[in-house]
Design an enzyme around this catalytic site. Structure first.
Site, PDB file in Angstrom:
ATOM      1  CG  PHE A 186      -0.385   0.455   2.499  1.00 33.14           C
ATOM      2  CD1 PHE A 186      -0.611   1.741   2.969  1.00 33.14           C
ATOM      3  CD2 PHE A 186       0.372  -0.402   3.282  1.00 33.14           C
ATOM      4  CE1 PHE A 186      -0.080   2.170   4.182  1.00 33.14           C
ATOM      5  CE2 PHE A 186       0.897   0.008   4.499  1.00 33.14           C
ATOM      6  CZ  PHE A 186       0.680   1.301   4.945  1.00 33.14           C
ATOM      7  CE  LYS A 187       3.715   1.427   4.766  1.00 35.55           C
ATOM      8  NZ  LYS A 187       4.844   0.997   5.534  1.00 35.55           N
ATOM      9  CG  ASP A 188       3.909   0.542  -4.506  1.00 37.99           C
ATOM     10  OD1 ASP A 188       5.062   0.973  -4.376  1.00 37.99           O
ATOM     11  OD2 ASP A 188       3.647  -0.658  -4.711  1.00 37.99           O
TER      12      ASP A 188
END
Length: 498
Positions: free
Chosen positions: A113-115
């Site tokens: 999810f950091k993307d």
């Protein structure tokens, strides 16, 4: 004329900056975090939001927070970030499984999810630098518990005018996470394993940010620090978008009626991802409960249960390493808010945390946390959730998402609330934690190598192996620096040749 939104430090009422300055600096001078002085209302009819693409939704949300960016600048940042790097057109698809809606936040280039935020941060940062006439080269300094590191490295790799240095706990990330980082290409990238845990890495990075002598040396050499951690408001604002998008899509697909509240379950260690959901709720999205899911490092669960934040406990290494955190940095933004935006009161609590390792909030502050529900999922329960969901539906989730699904089960049992539609933030691809996931499904896979497991997971889940995994299969290790915690500043200087 739109209202200019100002950002304040959570520890100093006098420190006020624009959105672009907050993004550029990452952390306030006093070690505080930048917060918007008010949360803007999202005054767009749900009928309209429901028809919007992810990129259009992002613009509607982000323009209200980043008010000193022009329409052209912001749209350039958004369209550069959310493009073919993502392997689905929707960017963040929703998948229904066993009565819950999994918001898949792992379709970007590093399958976590950091993307979602780190694809856009380099564009926001370089735009902010131009706006503020910055002459120095920007050095992104980041600590990671596994996912932020690779996503930041991928985002900043070969971005002109930037360098990026990532510190990670040498034995505290999954083999795939480590391989993703140490094989990172890019002349401006540098990856360092530390002998220590994530909290030590993060504290080391924060110390460098507030080291005036180091800042002076850096400036003389033509550099200045900025952050890609979730303490940077440029990370937090893009995360609000996917909660708005998820709600609008549920409405557009006829799953919920207009204004019908939904619950949101977020697996969290550093508190940034659930704080973004809290901000979405405060913008006007009908979120009922914010369900905070912890693993065995359950410092947040204990905080919501008792009103005391206490990091003095054993640090557990779990199968959900991105949540192996005892100092939840982003919680400070919530504490500041429930302290009535009182920087002095918040700063006193944070000093207590530094000196004694704990602090206690007042009953008045606790009363403002009624929208939150906290619980945790043990290691054994996490594995059981993965296995049970797969056997029942054929859907495979990773360990972090399983922590959230496990807590959602406990929430339903504790509250009897089984009818409210619920979104579970699915924060990483199961391919990122293949061994833990396959072990949970069946112990017969124990003897397989990491990449044999990848192929087997692809087969049983009927999902193609993500590009992010294919590209590291035979990639060469390019980063092998390891250091002690107290050597971190020297390692930075060596890399920058100062």
């Amino acid at each position: 004329m739109k209202m200019e939104l100002v950002y304040a430090s959570t520890r100093d009422a006098q420190e006020r900056v624009t959105a672009s300055q907050a993004i550029l600096r990452g952390l306030a001078n006093d070690g505080g975090l930048f917060v918007p002085t008010q949360i803007p209302a999202l005054d767009v009819p749900m009928e309209e939001l429901g028809k919007m693409s992810y990129q259009e939704t992002a613009y509607e949300v982000m323009k209200r927070f980043l008010t000193d960016f022009t329409e052209e600048e912001l749209k350039h940042c958004i369209n550069s970030a959310y493009d073919s790097k993502f392997d689905t057109e929707e960017i963040a698809p929703l998948v229904e499984a066993d009565g819950a809606y999994y918001l898949e936040l792992f379709h970007g280039s590093t399958i976590a999810f950091k993307d979602m935020a780190l694809s856009i941060l380099p564009y926001l940062l370089t735009t902010a630098a131009k706006k503020n006439h910055v002459k120095n080269e920007i050095v992104i300094l980041t600590a990671t518990s596994g996912d932020t590191g690779k996503a930041a490295l991928a985002g900043f790799s070969d971005v002109p005018g930037t360098k990026i240095i990532v510190f990670y706990p040498k034995n505290g990330v999954s083999p795939i996470q480590e391989k993703q980082m140490v094989t990172q290409k890019g002349d401006n990238t540098f990856v360092v394993g530390i002998h220590g845990n994530f909290d030590q890495a993060q504290t080391g990075v924060k110390k460098m940010f507030s080291d005036a002598a180091l800042a002076k040396e850096m400036d003389a050499a033509g550099y200045q620090f900025s952050s890609a951690n979730s303490i940077n408001i440029g990370r937090l604002v893009p995360q609000i978008v996917y909660y708005v998008y998820a709600y609008a899509k549920l409405y557009a697909n006829g799953v919920i009626a207009k204004d019908e509240p939904v619950n949101v379950v977020v697996p969290t260690g550093n508190f940034g991802n659930i704080l973004a959901a809290f901000y979405a709720k405060n913008m006007g999205i009908p979120i009922a409960k914010l369900i905070c899911a912890s693993n065995e490092n359950k410092v947040l669960y204990d905080f919501f249960s008792t009103g005391t934040y206490d990091k003095n406990r054993e640090f557990m290494l779990t199968s959900s390493p991105s949540m192996d955190i005892l100092i939840s940095s982003n919680l400070e933004r919530l504490i500041y808010r429930i302290a009535g935006n009182d920087a002095e009161k918040n700063a006193a609590l944070m000093r207590e945390l530094t000196t004694t390792g704990k602090y206690e909030i007042t009953p008045e502050m606790r009363a403002q946390l009624k929208d939150f529900y906290g619980n945790y999922t043990s290691e054994a329960e996490t594995a059981e959730v993965i296995r049970a969901l797969y056997e029942k539906t054929g859907y495979v989730i990773d360990t972090h998402t399983a922590v959230a699904a496990g807590v959602y089960g406990k929430y339903k049992k504790d509250t009897g609330d089984v009818d409210t539609k619920t979104v579970i933030a699915s924060t990483a691809s199961p391919f990122k934690f293949t061994r833990s996931v396959m072990d949970a499904i069946d112990h017969k896979y124990d003897s397989m190598s990491d990449f044999e497991l990848v192929d087997e997971l692809s087969r049983i889940a009927n999902v193609a192996v993500p590009q992010a995994i294919e590209e590291i299969r035979n990639a060469k290790v390019l980063h092998d620096t390891v250091c002690e915690v107290d050597e971190m500043p020297q390692v930075v200087k060596n890399f920058l040749k100062i």
